[in-house]
Scaffold this motif. Structure first.
Motif, PDB file in Angstrom:
ATOM      1  N   ARG A  47     -10.981   4.070  -0.729  1.00 40.89           N
ATOM      2  CA  ARG A  47     -10.569   3.669   0.615  1.00 40.89           C
ATOM      3  C   ARG A  47      -9.150   3.109   0.601  1.00 40.89           C
ATOM      4  O   ARG A  47      -8.355   3.381   1.507  1.00 40.89           O
ATOM      5  N   ALA A  48      -8.813   2.353  -0.443  1.00 41.70           N
ATOM      6  CA  ALA A  48      -7.465   1.797  -0.551  1.00 41.70           C
ATOM      7  C   ALA A  48      -6.431   2.913  -0.735  1.00 41.70           C
ATOM      8  O   ALA A  48      -5.344   2.864  -0.142  1.00 41.70           O
ATOM      9  N   VAL A  49      -6.773   3.927  -1.538  1.00 37.63           N
ATOM     10  CA  VAL A  49      -5.859   5.053  -1.738  1.00 37.63           C
ATOM     11  C   VAL A  49      -5.648   5.794  -0.418  1.00 37.63           C
ATOM     12  O   VAL A  49      -4.519   6.136  -0.055  1.00 37.63           O
ATOM     13  N   LEU A  50      -6.734   6.046   0.298  1.00 40.58           N
ATOM     14  CA  LEU A  50      -6.622   6.738   1.589  1.00 40.58           C
ATOM     15  C   LEU A  50      -5.848   5.903   2.609  1.00 40.58           C
ATOM     16  O   LEU A  50      -5.050   6.444   3.386  1.00 40.58           O
ATOM     17  N   ALA A  51      -6.074   4.607   2.618  1.00 39.44           N
ATOM     18  CA  ALA A  51      -5.342   3.738   3.546  1.00 39.44           C
ATOM     19  C   ALA A  51      -3.847   3.765   3.253  1.00 39.44           C
ATOM     20  O   ALA A  51      -3.010   3.769   4.175  1.00 39.44           O
ATOM     21  N   ASN A  52      -3.491   3.818   1.976  1.00 36.30           N
ATOM     22  CA  ASN A  52      -2.083   3.895   1.598  1.00 36.30           C
ATOM     23  C   ASN A  52      -1.477   5.213   2.068  1.00 36.30           C
ATOM     24  O   ASN A  52      -0.365   5.238   2.599  1.00 36.30           O
ATOM     25  N   ARG A  53      -2.213   6.319   1.889  1.00 35.85           N
ATOM     26  CA  ARG A  53      -1.708   7.621   2.336  1.00 35.85           C
ATOM     27  C   ARG A  53      -1.555   7.657   3.861  1.00 35.85           C
ATOM     28  O   ARG A  53      -0.590   8.216   4.376  1.00 35.85           O
ATOM     29  N   VAL A  54      -2.486   7.065   4.566  1.00 37.50           N
ATOM     30  CA  VAL A  54      -2.391   7.017   6.030  1.00 37.50           C
ATOM     31  C   VAL A  54      -1.180   6.197   6.453  1.00 37.50           C
ATOM     32  O   VAL A  54      -0.443   6.574   7.368  1.00 37.50           O
ATOM     33  N   ALA A  55      -0.950   5.083   5.763  1.00 37.85           N
ATOM     34  CA  ALA A  55       0.211   4.249   6.093  1.00 37.85           C
ATOM     35  C   ALA A  55       1.514   4.998   5.825  1.00 37.85           C
ATOM     36  O   ALA A  55       2.485   4.859   6.581  1.00 37.85           O
ATOM     37  N   LEU A  56       1.536   5.819   4.770  1.00 34.46           N
ATOM     38  CA  LEU A  56       2.749   6.577   4.462  1.00 34.46           C
ATOM     39  C   LEU A  56       2.987   7.719   5.455  1.00 34.46           C
ATOM     40  O   LEU A  56       4.105   8.191   5.595  1.00 34.46           O
ATOM     41  N   LEU A  57       1.930   8.157   6.126  1.00 37.85           N
ATOM     42  CA  LEU A  57       2.056   9.257   7.090  1.00 37.85           C
ATOM     43  C   LEU A  57       2.083   8.769   8.531  1.00 37.85           C
ATOM     44  O   LEU A  57       1.903   9.565   9.454  1.00 37.85           O
ATOM     45  N   ASP A  58       2.323   7.505   8.737  1.00 39.23           N
ATOM     46  CA  ASP A  58       2.393   6.948  10.091  1.00 39.23           C
ATOM     47  C   ASP A  58       3.508   7.652  10.866  1.00 39.23           C
ATOM     48  O   ASP A  58       4.643   7.720  10.396  1.00 39.23           O
ATOM     49  N   PRO A  59       3.216   8.206  12.053  1.00 41.33           N
ATOM     50  CA  PRO A  59       4.230   8.965  12.797  1.00 41.33           C
ATOM     51  C   PRO A  59       5.477   8.164  13.156  1.00 41.33           C
ATOM     52  O   PRO A  59       6.554   8.730  13.320  1.00 41.33           O
ATOM     53  N   ARG A  60       5.364   6.856  13.282  1.00 43.48           N
ATOM     54  CA  ARG A  60       6.523   6.054  13.664  1.00 43.48           C
ATOM     55  C   ARG A  60       7.542   5.937  12.533  1.00 43.48           C
ATOM     56  O   ARG A  60       8.737   5.850  12.774  1.00 43.48           O
ATOM     57  N   HIS A  61       7.069   5.903  11.292  1.00 46.21           N
ATOM     58  CA  HIS A  61       7.985   5.789  10.150  1.00 46.21           C
ATOM     59  C   HIS A  61       7.347   6.442   8.919  1.00 46.21           C
ATOM     60  O   HIS A  61       6.992   5.790   7.952  1.00 46.21           O
ATOM     61  N   ALA A  62       7.240   7.756   8.976  1.00 46.32           N
ATOM     62  CA  ALA A  62       6.607   8.504   7.893  1.00 46.32           C
ATOM     63  C   ALA A  62       7.514   8.551   6.666  1.00 46.32           C
ATOM     64  O   ALA A  62       8.735   8.652   6.775  1.00 46.32           O
ATOM     65  N   ASN A  63       6.900   8.509   5.508  1.00 45.40           N
ATOM     66  CA  ASN A  63       7.608   8.621   4.248  1.00 45.40           C
ATOM     67  C   ASN A  63       7.997  10.091   4.060  1.00 45.40           C
ATOM     68  O   ASN A  63       7.133  10.955   3.983  1.00 45.40           O
TER      69      ASN A  63
END
Length: 88
Positions: A47-63
């Motif tokens: 869940r932590a890995v998935l949460a990190n990936r979701v945070a990195l793909l946030d449309p407002r500031h995607a990595n």
């Protein structure tokens, strides 16, 4: 009458010790609890890995690196001289 009472008492006493929820089943419950705790720890890690990936793909500031990796992975788009290193 006392024999009937003793029989009923011994039945319930035996069930309290040897039954499915008895005293001797406590060890099995402990082992099941330990297995479940390990399983839940693994789920928390995933869940932590998935949460990190979701945070990195946030449309407002995607990595940009994550976006590029996802696009290349999903569309199977790469130049012949590129080397793609899977991280799994």
């Amino acid at each position: 009458m006392p024999a009937l009472g003793l029989t009923v008492l011994s039945f319930f006493g035996g069930y309290a010790v040897f039954g499915a929820n008895g005293v001797l089943a406590y060890g099995e419950y402990q082992s099941q609890l330990e297995k479940r705790e390990l399983y839940y720890q693994e789920l928390d890690r995933k869940r932590a890995v998935l949460a990190n990936r979701v945070a990195l793909l946030d449309p407002r500031h995607a990595n940009p690196d994550m976006v590029d990796e996802m696009v290349r992975q999903k569309l199977n788009v790469a130049h012949p001289d590129e080397v793609i290193v899977p991280l799994r």
